[in-house]
Design an enzyme around this catalytic site. Structure first.
Site, PDB file in Angstrom:
ATOM      1  N   ASN A  64      63.633  64.639  59.023  1.00  0.00           N
ATOM      2  CA  ASN A  64      62.725  64.275  57.933  1.00  0.00           C
ATOM      3  C   ASN A  64      61.877  63.091  58.379  1.00  0.00           C
ATOM      4  OD1 ASN A  64      61.669  64.245  55.205  1.00  0.00           O
ATOM      5  ND2 ASN A  64      62.877  62.398  54.865  1.00  0.00           N
ATOM      6  N   HIS A 116      59.813  59.804  56.795  1.00  0.00           N
ATOM      7  CA  HIS A 116      59.787  58.993  55.573  1.00  0.00           C
ATOM      8  C   HIS A 116      58.824  57.819  55.775  1.00  0.00           C
ATOM      9  CE1 HIS A 116      61.209  57.252  51.838  1.00  0.00           C
ATOM     10  NE2 HIS A 116      61.347  56.107  52.457  1.00  0.00           N
ATOM     11  N   SER A 150      59.390  56.378  59.529  1.00  0.00           N
ATOM     12  CA  SER A 150      60.606  56.673  60.292  1.00  0.00           C
ATOM     13  C   SER A 150      60.856  58.174  60.296  1.00  0.00           C
ATOM     14  CB  SER A 150      61.833  55.989  59.664  1.00  0.00           C
ATOM     15  OG  SER A 150      61.622  54.611  59.474  1.00  0.00           O
ATOM     16  N   ASP A 207      67.289  59.799  52.380  1.00  0.00           N
ATOM     17  CA  ASP A 207      66.579  58.962  53.359  1.00  0.00           C
ATOM     18  C   ASP A 207      67.555  58.128  54.200  1.00  0.00           C
ATOM     19  OD1 ASP A 207      64.154  59.965  52.443  1.00  0.00           O
ATOM     20  OD2 ASP A 207      63.987  58.427  50.907  1.00  0.00           O
TER      21      ASP A 207
END
Length: 198
Positions: free
Chosen positions: A109, A111, A138, A147
């Protein structure tokens, strides 16, 4: 060379998805196998189709807060595509631990903050309110916690005196489009050394 298969999940225009798709060419160790959205009108689906990538969508709205039922449908096209790596690129639904566990160690992911700072939403405004001198983005492995997970790369930008959340977001987004492809390439090569930009 057998390429790693990459599925990308999006909710909107998919600018990070486009950066990932456009990077997976030539000697890149991965190739896209699916772009999936929770919104059939997501602009990113058209961009993916124009690049010859298979697309699918599963509308979250009929499930009315039943995340388990939604995820049971969401996972079907992903499993059919048989990805080695799953990338979340602006996918705006929180995934349960059960869903994430299917792809443990191979789901990424991006973020818009320098994690572990500012998990969740409104990251740019929060960085400005805190008076931070720098901000950024990030890429991390996805775990059951929001997260969280091992950080695989970060890009930093200076915070300017005249910044608004919008101007800061635009500068961070430019870095996202550089960082995510760099991390994906390294990850597909089974190299977990973090990428640092800026």
């Amino acid at each position: 060379m057998s390429h790693k298969r990459v599925a990308i999940l999006i909710s909107g225009g998919g600018s990070n998805m486009v950066a990932l798709l456009d990077s997976m060419v030539g000697d890149h160790p991965a190739r896209p196998c699916l772009v999936l959205s929770n919104d059939e009108h997501a602009g990113g689906l058209k961009k993916a189709a124009e690049r010859g990538v298979a697309t699918a969508w599963v509308d979250h709205r009929p499930f009315k807060g039943n995340r388990t039922a939604f995820e049971a449908e969401l996972i079907k096209p992903i499993l059919e595509a048989k990805p080695d790596i799953v990338c979340l690129a602006g996918f705006m639904r929180v995934l349960t631990g059960d869903f994430v566990s299917h792809f443990q160690g191979r789901m990424l992911n991006i973020h818009p903050s320098l994690l572990p700072k500012y998990k969740g939403l409104n990251t740019h405004a929060r960085a400005l309110e805190a008076g931070d001198a720098e901000h950024g983005c990030s890429v991390h492995e996805v775990t059951a916690a929001l997260d969280d997970g091992p950080i695989l790369g970060q890009a930093r930008v200076p915070v300017l005196d005249e910044d608004t959340p919008e101007t800061l977001a635009a500068r961070v987004l430019t870095q996202e489009h550089l960082l995510y492809p760099a991390v994906l390439r390294r990850f597909a090569e089974k190299n977990s050394t973090p990428v640092h930009l800026g």
